[in-house]
Enzyme design. Structure first.
Site, PDB file in Angstrom:
ATOM      1  N   TYR A   1       0.763  -1.417  -0.041  1.00 11.22           N
ATOM      2  CA  TYR A   1       0.113  -0.031  -0.032  1.00 11.22           C
ATOM      3  C   TYR A   1       0.911   1.154  -0.006  1.00 11.22           C
ATOM      4  O   TYR A   1       2.251   1.141   0.176  1.00 11.22           O
ATOM      5  CB  TYR A   1      -0.848  -0.079   1.163  1.00 11.22           C
ATOM      6  CG  TYR A   1      -0.292   0.114   2.675  1.00 11.22           C
ATOM      7  CD1 TYR A   1       0.466  -0.472   3.210  1.00 11.22           C
ATOM      8  CD2 TYR A   1      -0.759   1.568   3.186  1.00 11.22           C
ATOM      9  CE1 TYR A   1       1.094  -0.463   4.412  1.00 11.22           C
ATOM     10  CE2 TYR A   1      -0.109   1.836   4.394  1.00 11.22           C
ATOM     11  CZ  TYR A   1       0.851   0.888   4.836  1.00 11.22           C
ATOM     12  OH  TYR A   1       1.248   1.117   6.257  1.00 11.22           O
TER      13      TYR A   1
ATOM     14  N   LYS B   1       6.500  -2.143   1.827  1.00  8.81           N
ATOM     15  CA  LYS B   1       5.267  -1.586   2.541  1.00  8.81           C
ATOM     16  C   LYS B   1       4.086  -2.484   2.266  1.00  8.81           C
ATOM     17  O   LYS B   1       2.976  -1.963   1.635  1.00  8.81           O
ATOM     18  CB  LYS B   1       4.779   0.025   1.904  1.00  8.81           C
ATOM     19  CG  LYS B   1       4.073   0.593   2.966  1.00  8.81           C
ATOM     20  CD  LYS B   1       4.161   2.122   2.591  1.00  8.81           C
ATOM     21  CE  LYS B   1       3.147   3.037   3.213  1.00  8.81           C
ATOM     22  NZ  LYS B   1       3.112   2.953   4.679  1.00  8.81           N
TER      23      LYS B   1
ATOM     24  N   GLU C   1      11.536   1.850  14.340  1.00  7.10           N
ATOM     25  CA  GLU C   1      10.817   3.145  13.894  1.00  7.10           C
ATOM     26  C   GLU C   1       9.654   3.180  14.758  1.00  7.10           C
ATOM     27  O   GLU C   1       9.338   2.006  15.470  1.00  7.10           O
ATOM     28  CB  GLU C   1      10.612   2.888  12.309  1.00  7.10           C
ATOM     29  CG  GLU C   1       9.747   1.567  11.998  1.00  7.10           C
ATOM     30  CD  GLU C   1       9.711   1.169  10.491  1.00  7.10           C
ATOM     31  OE1 GLU C   1       9.673   2.378   9.734  1.00  7.10           O
ATOM     32  OE2 GLU C   1       9.705   0.154   9.945  1.00  7.10           O
TER      33      GLU C   1
ATOM     34  N   LEU D   1      10.933   1.028   7.068  1.00  5.03           N
ATOM     35  CA  LEU D   1      10.599   1.586   5.996  1.00  5.03           C
ATOM     36  C   LEU D   1      11.157   2.694   5.598  1.00  5.03           C
ATOM     37  O   LEU D   1      11.450   3.426   6.351  1.00  5.03           O
ATOM     38  CB  LEU D   1       8.818   1.888   6.147  1.00  5.03           C
ATOM     39  CG  LEU D   1       8.199   2.259   4.590  1.00  5.03           C
ATOM     40  CD1 LEU D   1       7.953   0.956   3.880  1.00  5.03           C
ATOM     41  CD2 LEU D   1       6.900   3.111   5.004  1.00  5.03           C
TER      42      LEU D   1
END
Ligand code: PDD
Length: 287
Positions: free
Chosen positions: A33, A151, A183, A207
């Protein structure tokens, strides 16, 4: 007004838009996505999102569902049809619907990917009140898979992380692996110490945030010092300030980590400045 969404070539009212129960996105979380922000009816960092989408698809051997030009056209059409001023466009591509459940990938010559896009309206999102007060994070263990650079729609653990934060009276969670912050649940994490901006370097562990790339570029252009390296939660608690970045939150100040206040407990000057620069510069290049 009902939202108009996009599904496999059609623009439909949301209540009429459907995807098969056999879709591999539904059965296997076999999909990727992107979330692109819209400010003043224009797309922010669109080229970056397009490039990352292509990379995610390639890494998973999923065919691109359409050309880059078509993708831009669909985004713009959704903005227009929904009269979207400020908000986000969510895009998802899955490996499609093979008509049954099977672990093996279907033949891409016959089974085409599923492409879904929809808008989320957030009027005034650039003036978010939380950006003025800052948010609180807790630390949790990072138990996600090893390809966080892709992702994917495997968002169960990030969702659980947000719930753990909520239960602890915080707003979000920063994930920790081998003693170092990877993260946030849906954002990239930064600390500031002695004027230096510290954030984990790119690898398969995180990411590759599109907002991260833009913010680091703007920081360097503004002569700020950027150190790309891992940091611990202890180091973060001792930092002068902290913040995170994402397409939906832009630059968001963090004022508390695991119950410890940073600085004077209000958003720090570096985070505030970077938020201003990011919003100003990305509005200029929005399309
Ligand atoms: N999340 N890290 C993770 C795990 C993310 O899910 C995201 C984005 C980011 C920031 O990437 P970018 O700057 O390209 O948005 C980092 C999106 C916004 C989401 O899931 O809603």
């Amino acid at each position: 007004m009902s939202r108009i969404v996009y599904v496999n070539g059609q623009y439909l009212p949301e209540a009429e838009a459907t995807v098969s129960i056999f879709d591999r996105g539904f059965l296997m979380a076999d999909g990727v996505y992107e979330v692109t922000s819209v400010l003043g009816g224009k797309l922010l960092d669109f080229a970056g999102h397009q490039v990352r989408l292509a990379r995610s698809l390639k890494e998973l051997d999923i065919e691109a569902p359409c050309s880059d030009d078509e993708l831009l056209e669909i985004h713009r059409e959704l903005v227009a049809r929904n009269d979207l001023t400020d908000g986000m466009i969510y895009l998802q591509v899955t490996r499609g619907n093979p008509g049954d459940r099977d672990f093996a990938f279907p033949d891409p010559a016959t089974i085409k990917p599923t492409l879904v896009l929809f808008t989320q309206s957030k009027p005034g999102m650039a003036d978010s009140p939380v950006a003025k007060t800052g948010i609180k994070v807790i630390s949790i263990e990072d138990i996600r898979w090893g390809r966080r650079d892709i992702k994917t729609v495997q968002l169960l653990y990030p969702s659980m992380g947000k719930m753990m934060a909520k239960k602890a009276g915080a707003d979000d969670a920063w994930m920790v692996e081998d003693g170092h912050v990877t993260e946030g649940t849906s954002n990239n994490a930064y600390i500031v110490k002695g004027g230096r901006i510290i954030t984990r370097q790119l690898s398969n562990d995180i990411l590759h945030g599109i907002t991260r790339a833009a913010v680091l570029r703007f920081a360097k252009e503004a002569q700020m010092v950027v150190e790309e390296r891992p940091f611990t939660i202890e180091e973060a608690k001792q930092a002068d300030e902290a913040f995170f970045t994402s397409a939906s939150a832009f630059v968001m100040p963090v004022v508390e980590i695991d119950g410890a206040s940073l600085g004077n407990g209000t958003p720090g000057p570096v985070a505030k400045r970077l938020r201003e620069i990011y919003l100003e510069e990305s509005r200029k290049t929005a399309i």
